[in-house]
Design a protein around this motif. Structure first.
Motif, PDB file in Angstrom:
ATOM      1  N   LEU A 220       0.829  -1.203   0.000  1.00 60.01           N
ATOM      2  CA  LEU A 220       0.000   0.000   0.000  1.00 60.01           C
ATOM      3  C   LEU A 220       0.864   1.255   0.000  1.00 60.01           C
ATOM      4  O   LEU A 220       0.542   2.239  -0.681  1.00 60.01           O
ATOM      5  N   ARG A 221       1.945   1.216   0.759  1.00 64.01           N
ATOM      6  CA  ARG A 221       2.842   2.383   0.791  1.00 64.01           C
ATOM      7  C   ARG A 221       3.481   2.609  -0.582  1.00 64.01           C
ATOM      8  O   ARG A 221       3.603   3.750  -1.042  1.00 64.01           O
ATOM      9  N   LYS A 222       3.865   1.509  -1.224  1.00 63.15           N
ATOM     10  CA  LYS A 222       4.476   1.637  -2.552  1.00 63.15           C
ATOM     11  C   LYS A 222       3.477   2.158  -3.574  1.00 63.15           C
ATOM     12  O   LYS A 222       3.843   2.827  -4.535  1.00 63.15           O
ATOM     13  N   MET A 223       2.201   1.842  -3.377  1.00 61.48           N
ATOM     14  CA  MET A 223       1.153   2.314  -4.291  1.00 61.48           C
ATOM     15  C   MET A 223       0.740   3.759  -4.008  1.00 61.48           C
ATOM     16  O   MET A 223      -0.151   4.278  -4.672  1.00 61.48           O
ATOM     17  N   LYS A 224       1.348   4.370  -2.977  1.00 58.50           N
ATOM     18  CA  LYS A 224       0.977   5.728  -2.569  1.00 58.50           C
ATOM     19  C   LYS A 224      -0.497   5.780  -2.143  1.00 58.50           C
ATOM     20  O   LYS A 224      -1.297   6.574  -2.651  1.00 58.50           O
ATOM     21  N   TRP A 225      -0.824   4.918  -1.191  1.00 58.70           N
ATOM     22  CA  TRP A 225      -2.183   4.817  -0.686  1.00 58.70           C
ATOM     23  C   TRP A 225      -2.698   6.161  -0.158  1.00 58.70           C
ATOM     24  O   TRP A 225      -3.843   6.528  -0.383  1.00 58.70           O
ATOM     25  N   GLU A 226      -1.849   6.883   0.553  1.00 55.86           N
ATOM     26  CA  GLU A 226      -2.268   8.178   1.110  1.00 55.86           C
ATOM     27  C   GLU A 226      -2.814   9.092   0.019  1.00 55.86           C
ATOM     28  O   GLU A 226      -3.884   9.685   0.152  1.00 55.86           O
ATOM     29  N   GLN A 227      -2.069   9.200  -1.035  1.00 51.91           N
ATOM     30  CA  GLN A 227      -2.486  10.068  -2.142  1.00 51.91           C
ATOM     31  C   GLN A 227      -3.752   9.528  -2.811  1.00 51.91           C
ATOM     32  O   GLN A 227      -4.661  10.288  -3.173  1.00 51.91           O
ATOM     33  N   MET A 228      -3.827   8.214  -2.918  1.00 49.10           N
ATOM     34  CA  MET A 228      -4.946   7.569  -3.599  1.00 49.10           C
ATOM     35  C   MET A 228      -6.274   7.860  -2.891  1.00 49.10           C
ATOM     36  O   MET A 228      -7.243   8.307  -3.509  1.00 49.10           O
ATOM     37  N   TRP A 229      -6.318   7.621  -1.570  1.00 48.59           N
ATOM     38  CA  TRP A 229      -7.590   7.800  -0.874  1.00 48.59           C
ATOM     39  C   TRP A 229      -7.950   9.283  -0.713  1.00 48.59           C
ATOM     40  O   TRP A 229      -9.131   9.645  -0.733  1.00 48.59           O
ATOM     41  N   ARG A 230      -6.948  10.142  -0.556  1.00 50.30           N
ATOM     42  CA  ARG A 230      -7.221  11.572  -0.403  1.00 50.30           C
ATOM     43  C   ARG A 230      -7.848  12.156  -1.668  1.00 50.30           C
ATOM     44  O   ARG A 230      -8.833  12.905  -1.608  1.00 50.30           O
ATOM     45  N   LEU A 231      -7.259  11.825  -2.833  1.00 55.50           N
ATOM     46  CA  LEU A 231      -7.795  12.334  -4.093  1.00 55.50           C
ATOM     47  C   LEU A 231      -9.221  11.842  -4.324  1.00 55.50           C
ATOM     48  O   LEU A 231     -10.091  12.603  -4.771  1.00 55.50           O
ATOM     49  N   THR A 232      -9.454  10.559  -3.997  1.00 56.24           N
ATOM     50  CA  THR A 232     -10.795   9.994  -4.160  1.00 56.24           C
ATOM     51  C   THR A 232     -11.791  10.683  -3.236  1.00 56.24           C
ATOM     52  O   THR A 232     -12.904  11.044  -3.651  1.00 56.24           O
ATOM     53  N   ALA A 233     -11.409  10.875  -1.980  1.00 55.52           N
ATOM     54  CA  ALA A 233     -12.307  11.514  -1.013  1.00 55.52           C
ATOM     55  C   ALA A 233     -12.632  12.947  -1.421  1.00 55.52           C
ATOM     56  O   ALA A 233     -13.800  13.382  -1.356  1.00 55.52           O
ATOM     57  N   GLU A 234     -11.606  13.687  -1.844  1.00 56.02           N
ATOM     58  CA  GLU A 234     -11.832  15.075  -2.263  1.00 56.02           C
ATOM     59  C   GLU A 234     -12.805  15.144  -3.437  1.00 56.02           C
ATOM     60  O   GLU A 234     -13.704  15.991  -3.476  1.00 56.02           O
ATOM     61  N   ARG A 235     -12.632  14.237  -4.400  1.00 58.59           N
ATOM     62  CA  ARG A 235     -13.493  14.240  -5.575  1.00 58.59           C
ATOM     63  C   ARG A 235     -14.936  13.904  -5.200  1.00 58.59           C
ATOM     64  O   ARG A 235     -15.872  14.595  -5.623  1.00 58.59           O
ATOM     65  N   GLU A 236     -15.134  12.864  -4.395  1.00 51.63           N
ATOM     66  CA  GLU A 236     -16.496  12.429  -4.068  1.00 51.63           C
ATOM     67  C   GLU A 236     -17.204  13.407  -3.132  1.00 51.63           C
ATOM     68  O   GLU A 236     -18.422  13.571  -3.208  1.00 51.63           O
ATOM     69  N   LEU A 237     -16.445  14.062  -2.262  1.00 47.78           N
ATOM     70  CA  LEU A 237     -17.062  14.999  -1.322  1.00 47.78           C
ATOM     71  C   LEU A 237     -17.635  16.228  -2.027  1.00 47.78           C
ATOM     72  O   LEU A 237     -18.494  16.926  -1.474  1.00 47.78           O
ATOM     73  N   MET A 238     -17.184  16.487  -3.205  1.00 49.54           N
ATOM     74  CA  MET A 238     -17.736  17.615  -3.962  1.00 49.54           C
ATOM     75  C   MET A 238     -19.217  17.384  -4.260  1.00 49.54           C
ATOM     76  O   MET A 238     -20.004  18.336  -4.344  1.00 49.54           O
ATOM     77  N   GLY A 239     -19.599  16.114  -4.375  1.00 49.84           N
ATOM     78  CA  GLY A 239     -20.999  15.803  -4.639  1.00 49.84           C
ATOM     79  C   GLY A 239     -21.736  15.239  -3.438  1.00 49.84           C
ATOM     80  O   GLY A 239     -22.927  15.507  -3.245  1.00 49.84           O
ATOM     81  N   MET A 240     -21.026  14.476  -2.595  1.00 50.49           N
ATOM     82  CA  MET A 240     -21.674  13.810  -1.468  1.00 50.49           C
ATOM     83  C   MET A 240     -21.731  14.682  -0.215  1.00 50.49           C
ATOM     84  O   MET A 240     -22.532  14.447   0.681  1.00 50.49           O
ATOM     85  N   LEU A 241     -20.839  15.640  -0.093  1.00 49.30           N
ATOM     86  CA  LEU A 241     -20.775  16.598   1.020  1.00 49.30           C
ATOM     87  C   LEU A 241     -20.267  15.998   2.329  1.00 49.30           C
ATOM     88  O   LEU A 241     -19.577  16.669   3.096  1.00 49.30           O
ATOM     89  N   SER A 242     -20.611  14.730   2.637  1.00 52.70           N
ATOM     90  CA  SER A 242     -20.113  14.094   3.866  1.00 52.70           C
ATOM     91  C   SER A 242     -20.172  12.583   3.714  1.00 52.70           C
ATOM     92  O   SER A 242     -20.852  12.065   2.818  1.00 52.70           O
ATOM     93  N   THR A 243     -19.459  11.878   4.580  1.00 56.50           N
ATOM     94  CA  THR A 243     -19.550  10.414   4.598  1.00 56.50           C
ATOM     95  C   THR A 243     -20.680  10.005   5.533  1.00 56.50           C
ATOM     96  O   THR A 243     -20.962  10.682   6.526  1.00 56.50           O
TER      97      THR A 243
END
Length: 756
Positions: free
Chosen positions: A307-330
């Protein structure tokens, strides 16, 4: 023809192996239970072979061996079933998947491909070793915050410890509250081959605080996202669990699944067992994106290094930022973000069989994932309703949970066969102290109790209190067992200030207390009462240990050292705070005495003033405490002077004096050698006098002892001559210790004792 012969030879070899397993196992267990010719200790507190407990110790060892043998027999039966299946499909042997797996790991899956993989996994060669080595450490990560989660996680840990055969390393992401509670619990639990590390959850808040979350877990429900960053860089894999999980099997079976991951699979998850992510639960229901039904994150297998080699931190952050634009919250905290990432990158997931996370949530489909409850491995109480959730097998699940909830945690202090524990300084010191005791001494059990380490769970219920800013605050300190529980509500009505209580309970009694407290409006309305559970162990009531635990965990500068069967006068809390200022307790060594009285009536109209109390004394409704059985205990208080006193007055220490006092929090602890009945308070007051405390009687304060049945310990004292002899011996040794510590000034205690 040649193929058939080979198949028969394989079957014959497997059959011979099966026949040899029981004999080899018996030899291994018999040999493994001895070390240098002596039985291996099953507990840090276990007596030496020649101790009075040796017979009981041997019995525990035999029981442990019997349990292990039953487990081996179960494995043998599983092997026989596999051989029967293999005999029926001999031509298919060459197509079998020979990957190294636990033979008991697989079960009912959620897809045809998964079922095919399970069958292949079960056809592994008979002679192959399991992928989890015998003493391989299994790493488990849990996010835990607050008082309730700290209590819930203990049941999870018990279920894991009950089944485990491997060393465990718990990685606890905890807030300050949970770390204090759980660090003390594990330190006093002293379970062999268990290591615990803590990671400050409060320092991680900034990593996820930008994500709006509607889930009841709050900000802590998002912290599994940052485990790759939080856990040690050299940790390659970890099992991540929610606190509301119960294990019904050895966690090593789940650990073994890591070896099934292929390619870029880095997450092991069970499919979500509700229609939540399908978006059809109600009109306008709009869940986060997910692959099909999505995945539940109550149980996760994480390959951290990949996961570290795949840059998991960057992966989940970008996904969360994108989805929160429409979903507003989890809505479901970290689970929503994990699923959004998986939706974009399905190759990341290895789908676990559903029995590794049977979800008892609202709208659950978990009943479709198993044929029989015996198939289940992990139960997940992921509904806010918890034990009240609806399921046709909920009684079975509830009983399993309650079994571990009330299971005696002391029984889990067992050594792992053939897996030596890491050197533990506390355990080694304890064994050294115990070895120095003379086991032929008739008072050996009394002396041993002083060194017993009692498992302790601090702040069993929610606690919230900030001491008064004027530095005059006072905490009432007391201890109790189950038979004094009825006093709690009355004390809370009489004392509005903070209270610190140590309760001596078994695991089952602790749950009874929890239900009692949660059913009491009086107790639930008070958040300034700290309940600290000290779990039962041994034959004595460790009264002074309990007092020390309650004393140690106060947050105020002063404490009122009371007993649970006394009711303080109404308004005593405010009166003591004023007296603290009047007598300058902050800068002087004083012990303020609260005069003690008693009633023999179970129904008492409690006096609301000193004048009313004096009237009841004159009428014989009240008495000075223990005047008819132990006058010396409180005689130096000088009750005759107290009747007319209007200002505080000083009294001198006398032999056997044991008043109830208010002191600074830095006063000496109680001496642990005194257990059960007798001399436990007397020794403490003697030490206060040796440290030159002044004893000051408060003229307008009082407390009243309420009647109750005699305690078990006082009954032993009265009926057992050896008990009284040992108490006398301990008194003499304490006085000698006082002489060594305080020199010439302590000689008066020996003289006073001889003259009394």
């Amino acid at each position: 023809m040649l193929g058939i012969c080979r198949g028969r030879r394989k079957f014959l070899a497997a059959s011979l192996t099966l026949l040899c397993i029981p004999a080899i196992t018996w030899i291994y267990l018999f040999a493994g239970s001895f070390e240098d010719g002596k039985p291996v200790s099953l507990s840090p507190l276990e007596s030496q072979p020649h101790s009075p407990q040796y017979t009981a110790s041997s019995q525990r060892e035999r029981e442990s061996l019997e349990v292990r043998m039953r487990e081996v027999e179960e494995e043998n039966r599983a092997l026989r079933r596999q051989l029967s299946l293999a005999q029926g499909r001999a031509p298919a042997h060459r197509r079998g998947n020979h990957s190294k797996t636990y033979s008991m790991e697989e079960g009912t899956g959620d897809s045809e491909n998964l079922r095919a993989g399970i069958v292949a996994g079960n056809s592994s060669e008979c002679g192959q070793q399991p992928v989890v080595e015998k003493c391989e450490t299994i790493h488990v990560a849990i996010v835990c915050a607050g008082y309730n989660a700290s209590r819930d996680v203990v049941t999870l840990v018990k279920s894991v410890l009950f089944h485990r055969r491997n060393p465990l390393h718990f990685h606890l992401i905890a807030d300050t509250i949970a770390e204090q509670i759980l660090a003390t619990l594990f330190q006093t639990w002293m379970v062999p081959a268990v290591r615990v590390d803590f990671y400050n959850a409060d320092e991680l808040k900034s990593e996820v605080s930008w994500i709006p979350n509607k889930h009841y877990s709050g900000i802590y429900g998002l912290m599994k996202l940052v485990l790759t960053k939080t856990l040690p860089a050299d940790l390659e894999r970890v099992i991540v669990l929610d606190t509301d999980i119960t294990f019904a099997t050895d966690i090593a079976e789940l650990w073994a699944v890591f070896h099934k991951f292929k390619g870029q699979q880095v997450l092991g998850l069970v499919e979500n067992q509700s229609d939540w992510y399908l978006g059809n639960l109600w009109k306008n229901h709009r869940p986060w994106p997910a692959l099909g039904r999505g995945y539940n994150t109550g149980v996760i297998l994480l390959l951290l290094d990949k996961l570290r080699k795949m840059k998991w931190e960057q992966m989940w952050r970008l996904t969360a930022e994108r989805e929160l634009m429409g979903m507003l919250s989890t809505s479901l905290a970290d689970q929503d973000i994990f699923n959004a990432v998986i939706k974009q990158n399905p190759f990341l997931v290895y789908q676990l069989p559903c029995f590794w996370n049977v979800q008892l949530s609202d709208h659950t489909r978990s009943e479709q994932c198993y044929r029989d409850v015996s198939d289940l491995k992990v139960i997940h109480w992921n509904s806010p309703k918890k034990l009240r959730v609806k399921n046709k097998h909920v009684e079975f699940f509830r009983n399993l949970y309650l079994t571990f909830l009330e299971y005696d945690g002391n029984l889990l202090r067992r050594e792992l066969f053939g897996c030596p524990s890491e050197a533990d300084v506390n355990s080694e010191n304890l064994q050294k102290q115990l070895s120095e005791l003379d086991e032929d001494d008739l008072c050996y059990e009394f002396r041993r109790e002083r060194f017993t380490v009692h498992r302790t769970h601090l702040y069993f219920l929610h606690y919230e209190y900030e001491p008064a800013s004027d530095n005059t605050d006072v905490t009432l300190v007391a201890q109790l067992s189950m038979d004094r529980l009825q006093m709690l509500e009355a004390i809370c009505k009489h004392w509005e200030g903070p209270i610190s209580l140590a309760l001596y309970l078994s695991d089952a009694e602790a749950q009874q207390f929890l239900r009692y407290a949660q059913g009491s409006d009086v107790l639930m309305s008070r958040h300034n009462v700290g309940y600290h559970i000290v779990y039962k162990e041994g034959q004595f009531y460790p009264v002074n240990l309990l007092r020390n635990v309650a004393m140690k965990h106060i947050s105020t500068p002063y404490m009122f050292l009371s007993d649970i069967d006394f009711l303080p006068m109404y308004g005593l809390y405010e009166y003591l705070r004023k007296s603290v200022i009047q007598l300058d307790l902050a800068n002087t060594k004083k012990a303020m005495i609260v005069p003690a009285f008693e009633t023999l009536r179970y129904r008492l109209s409690f006096p609301k003033s000193k004048a009313e109390l004096l009237s009841m004394l004159d009428m014989g409704t009240l008495f000075t405490f223990r005047y008819h059985v132990w006058t010396k205990g409180h005689a130096p208080t000088n009750f005759a002077k107290w009747r007319t006193a209007t200002t505080p007055y000083r009294v001198e220490w006398e032999a056997d004096f044991e008043p109830y006092v208010v002191v600074r929090r830095d006063c000496p602890e109680y001496d642990r050698r005194f257990v059960g009945f007798g001399w436990n308070k007397v020794a403490h007051i003697m030490e206060l006098d040796a440290q030159e405390y002044e004893f000051i009687v408060l003229p307008n304060a009082y407390m009243i002892h309420m009647p109750h049945a005699p305690s078990f310990d006082i009954t032993k004292f009265r009926s057992n001559k050896q008990y009284r002899i040992c108490l006398k011996t301990l008194k003499e040794e304490f006085q000698q210790d006082m002489s060594r510590r305080y020199g010439f000034a302590a000689l008066k205690y020996l003289t006073a004792e001889n003259n009394s």
